[in-house]
Design a protein around this motif. Structure first.
Motif, PDB file in Angstrom:
ATOM      1  N   TRP A   1       6.262 -13.522 -42.733  1.00  0.00           N
ATOM      2  CA  TRP A   1       5.411 -14.634 -42.307  1.00  0.00           C
ATOM      3  C   TRP A   1       5.853 -15.216 -40.975  1.00  0.00           C
ATOM      4  CZ3 TRP A   1       0.928 -14.831 -44.400  1.00  0.00           C
ATOM      5  CH2 TRP A   1       0.758 -14.360 -45.708  1.00  0.00           C
ATOM      6  N   LEU A   2       7.091 -14.908 -40.558  1.00  0.00           N
ATOM      7  CA  LEU A   2       7.543 -15.388 -39.253  1.00  0.00           C
ATOM      8  C   LEU A   2       6.707 -14.807 -38.117  1.00  0.00           C
ATOM      9  CD1 LEU A   2      11.442 -15.189 -39.684  1.00  0.00           C
ATOM     10  CD2 LEU A   2       9.944 -17.182 -39.923  1.00  0.00           C
ATOM     11  N   VAL A   3       6.172 -13.612 -38.331  1.00  0.00           N
ATOM     12  CA  VAL A   3       5.321 -12.980 -37.313  1.00  0.00           C
ATOM     13  C   VAL A   3       4.122 -13.869 -37.008  1.00  0.00           C
ATOM     14  CG1 VAL A   3       3.868 -10.992 -36.775  1.00  0.00           C
ATOM     15  CG2 VAL A   3       6.027 -10.661 -38.008  1.00  0.00           C
ATOM     16  N   PHE A   4       3.483 -14.356 -38.052  1.00  0.00           N
ATOM     17  CA  PHE A   4       2.273 -15.164 -37.875  1.00  0.00           C
ATOM     18  C   PHE A   4       2.602 -16.607 -37.505  1.00  0.00           C
ATOM     19  CE2 PHE A   4       1.481 -11.799 -40.981  1.00  0.00           C
ATOM     20  CZ  PHE A   4       0.469 -11.112 -40.326  1.00  0.00           C
TER      21      PHE A   4
ATOM     22  N   CYS B   1       5.180 -17.708 -35.668  1.00  0.00           N
ATOM     23  CA  CYS B   1       5.554 -17.850 -34.259  1.00  0.00           C
ATOM     24  C   CYS B   1       4.447 -17.377 -33.318  1.00  0.00           C
ATOM     25  CB  CYS B   1       6.878 -17.133 -33.963  1.00  0.00           C
ATOM     26  SG  CYS B   1       6.807 -15.354 -34.092  1.00  0.00           S
ATOM     27  N   SER B   2       3.497 -16.573 -33.810  1.00  0.00           N
ATOM     28  CA  SER B   2       2.391 -16.138 -32.956  1.00  0.00           C
ATOM     29  C   SER B   2       1.294 -17.179 -32.924  1.00  0.00           C
ATOM     30  CB  SER B   2       1.832 -14.803 -33.461  1.00  0.00           C
ATOM     31  OG  SER B   2       2.781 -13.778 -33.363  1.00  0.00           O
ATOM     32  N   TRP B   3       0.694 -17.419 -34.066  1.00  0.00           N
ATOM     33  CA  TRP B   3      -0.420 -18.366 -34.131  1.00  0.00           C
ATOM     34  C   TRP B   3       0.068 -19.800 -34.043  1.00  0.00           C
ATOM     35  CZ3 TRP B   3      -3.006 -15.380 -38.792  1.00  0.00           C
ATOM     36  CH2 TRP B   3      -3.473 -14.152 -38.310  1.00  0.00           C
ATOM     37  N   GLY B   4       1.278 -20.079 -34.546  1.00  0.00           N
ATOM     38  CA  GLY B   4       1.844 -21.422 -34.434  1.00  0.00           C
ATOM     39  C   GLY B   4       2.143 -21.772 -32.998  1.00  0.00           C
ATOM     40  N   CYS B   5       2.719 -20.826 -32.275  1.00  0.00           N
ATOM     41  CA  CYS B   5       3.010 -21.043 -30.852  1.00  0.00           C
ATOM     42  C   CYS B   5       1.726 -21.277 -30.070  1.00  0.00           C
ATOM     43  CB  CYS B   5       3.772 -19.841 -30.289  1.00  0.00           C
ATOM     44  SG  CYS B   5       4.081 -19.929 -28.517  1.00  0.00           S
ATOM     45  N   ASP B   6       0.708 -20.497 -30.376  1.00  0.00           N
ATOM     46  CA  ASP B   6      -0.575 -20.625 -29.693  1.00  0.00           C
ATOM     47  C   ASP B   6      -1.174 -22.016 -29.903  1.00  0.00           C
ATOM     48  OD1 ASP B   6      -2.823 -19.618 -28.222  1.00  0.00           O
ATOM     49  OD2 ASP B   6      -3.906 -19.429 -30.097  1.00  0.00           O
ATOM     50  N   THR B   7      -1.123 -22.501 -31.147  1.00  0.00           N
ATOM     51  CA  THR B   7      -1.674 -23.816 -31.468  1.00  0.00           C
ATOM     52  C   THR B   7      -0.884 -24.938 -30.793  1.00  0.00           C
ATOM     53  OG1 THR B   7      -2.434 -23.007 -33.626  1.00  0.00           O
ATOM     54  CG2 THR B   7      -2.268 -25.394 -33.341  1.00  0.00           C
ATOM     55  N   CYS B   8       0.447 -24.850 -30.879  1.00  0.00           N
ATOM     56  CA  CYS B   8       1.296 -25.875 -30.265  1.00  0.00           C
ATOM     57  C   CYS B   8       1.157 -25.884 -28.743  1.00  0.00           C
ATOM     58  CB  CYS B   8       2.760 -25.649 -30.647  1.00  0.00           C
ATOM     59  SG  CYS B   8       3.131 -25.935 -32.386  1.00  0.00           S
ATOM     60  N   ALA B   9       1.072 -24.686 -28.150  1.00  0.00           N
ATOM     61  CA  ALA B   9       0.914 -24.588 -26.702  1.00  0.00           C
ATOM     62  C   ALA B   9      -0.408 -25.218 -26.262  1.00  0.00           C
ATOM     63  CB  ALA B   9       0.976 -23.128 -26.269  1.00  0.00           C
ATOM     64  N   TYR B  10      -1.450 -24.996 -27.046  1.00  0.00           N
ATOM     65  CA  TYR B  10      -2.765 -25.565 -26.722  1.00  0.00           C
ATOM     66  C   TYR B  10      -2.724 -27.100 -26.779  1.00  0.00           C
ATOM     67  CZ  TYR B  10      -7.686 -26.828 -27.241  1.00  0.00           C
ATOM     68  OH  TYR B  10      -8.921 -27.409 -27.088  1.00  0.00           O
ATOM     69  N   CYS B  11      -2.128 -27.631 -27.831  1.00  0.00           N
ATOM     70  CA  CYS B  11      -2.070 -29.091 -28.003  1.00  0.00           C
ATOM     71  C   CYS B  11      -1.237 -29.763 -26.916  1.00  0.00           C
ATOM     72  CB  CYS B  11      -1.497 -29.435 -29.381  1.00  0.00           C
ATOM     73  SG  CYS B  11      -2.551 -28.940 -30.766  1.00  0.00           S
ATOM     74  N   VAL B  12      -0.052 -29.212 -26.659  1.00  0.00           N
ATOM     75  CA  VAL B  12       0.821 -29.782 -25.630  1.00  0.00           C
ATOM     76  C   VAL B  12       0.195 -29.628 -24.249  1.00  0.00           C
ATOM     77  CG1 VAL B  12       3.076 -29.616 -24.503  1.00  0.00           C
ATOM     78  CG2 VAL B  12       2.909 -29.416 -26.988  1.00  0.00           C
ATOM     79  N   GLY B  13      -0.421 -28.490 -24.014  1.00  0.00           N
ATOM     80  CA  GLY B  13      -1.066 -28.258 -22.726  1.00  0.00           C
ATOM     81  C   GLY B  13      -2.198 -29.234 -22.465  1.00  0.00           C
ATOM     82  N   MET B  14      -2.979 -29.530 -23.505  1.00  0.00           N
ATOM     83  CA  MET B  14      -4.082 -30.481 -23.361  1.00  0.00           C
ATOM     84  C   MET B  14      -3.573 -31.884 -23.059  1.00  0.00           C
ATOM     85  SD  MET B  14      -7.105 -29.070 -23.670  1.00  0.00           S
ATOM     86  CE  MET B  14      -8.176 -30.400 -24.203  1.00  0.00           C
TER      87      MET B  14
END
Length: 269
Positions: A139-142, A144-157
């Motif tokens: 589950w670490l695959v998903f 760090c992949s999808w979690g990173c994507d979501t966190c990056a989007y929120c912080v970036g916004m």
């Protein structure tokens, strides 16, 4: 559009839960099918989906998965992987020379590269699952992949000011990228605490945090790499299989890079 994307995302998560938890032959078959679909999407970009170079790629991917399965069943490495890759290279180059000048050099390179980029890299999801305690680690695959994507989007916004790759992905920022990495590490630590509490996994929090942090870096490279290929060939999505998300490669672009990294980090740490 947002509703469709959300529903598709939830369905993907449910399918992933059922498939990964079941493990074994079901997960193996699922990853094999996903790899062939992803390979088809990739070969379509280079116009070799139904042509000889693409056929060589499908055949090589099939044999590769057979070897991976035999490795898991026999609990030892048959040591045929390098031989397979050499035969595959000889075959695609044979197609190139004996049909010259029918195919361009980049089409032949894409046939060889695509098999590694899609089939080999995605197979590591199954290979992680069959490791000791793999039901937790996979589950670490998903995460760090999808979690990173979501966190990056929120912080970036919220905080994004400095563009990371303006010509490739104008909306991505340095702040968002850093937020994604930190977010992935925190999610990994939280996940370790949860499985320790509810499943007695005995996971070390700091190790899961490090693995997800590094995975977060790699996942962003995978995301941008997929975007670069699409930009070079003037396409928006690799496919339309998943409503609101695109094709398999559009949804698994970061997972492709993260899966092998998580596998080797797990063994190392």
């Amino acid at each position: 559009m947002f509703k469709t994307r959300l529903l598709s995302g939830i369905l993907l998560i449910i399918i992933a839960l059922v498939t990964v938890i079941s493990g074994g032959n079901i997960l193996f078959a699922t990853m094999f099918i996903i790899s062939l679909i992803g390979l088809t999407e990739f070969y379509k970009v280079f116009d070799i989906k139904t042509k000889a170079p693409g056929t060589c790629g499908y055949a090589a991917a099939t044999v590769y998965y057979i070897l991976v399965y035999l490795k898991s069943v026999l609990s030892r490495d048959p040591d045929w992987f390098i031989f397979l890759f050499m035969i595959f290279l000889i075959c695609v180059m044979g197609v190139f020379v004996f049909s010259f000048p029918k195919y361009r050099t980049e089409q032949i390179l894409a046939a060889f590269f695509g098999m590694f980029y899609v089939a080999v890299m995605l197979s590591y999801i199954y290979q992680i699952r069959i490791l000791p305690r793999g039901i937790f680690t996979v589950w670490l695959v998903f995460i760090c992949s999808w979690g990173c994507d979501t966190c990056a989007y929120c912080v970036g916004m919220l905080l994004g000011k400095h563009k990371m790759a303006p010509k490739l992905s104008p909306k991505k920022s340095v702040e968002g990228a850093l937020g994604g990495i930190v977010g992935a590490a925190l999610l990994g630590a939280l996940y370790a605490l949860v499985i320790n509490t509810w499943a007695g996994a005995g996971a070390q929090v700091w190790r899961f945090a490090i693995i997800c942090g590094i995975g977060g870096v790699v996942s962003q490279i995978g995301d941008l790499a997929a975007s670069a290929i699409k930009r070079n060939h003037n396409i928006k999505d690799y496919g339309k299989l998943i409503p609101g998300h695109g094709g398999v490669l559009d949804r698994f672009d970061s997972v492709i890079f993260t899966a092998p990294m998580i596998y080797y980090l797990t063994i190392l740490l």
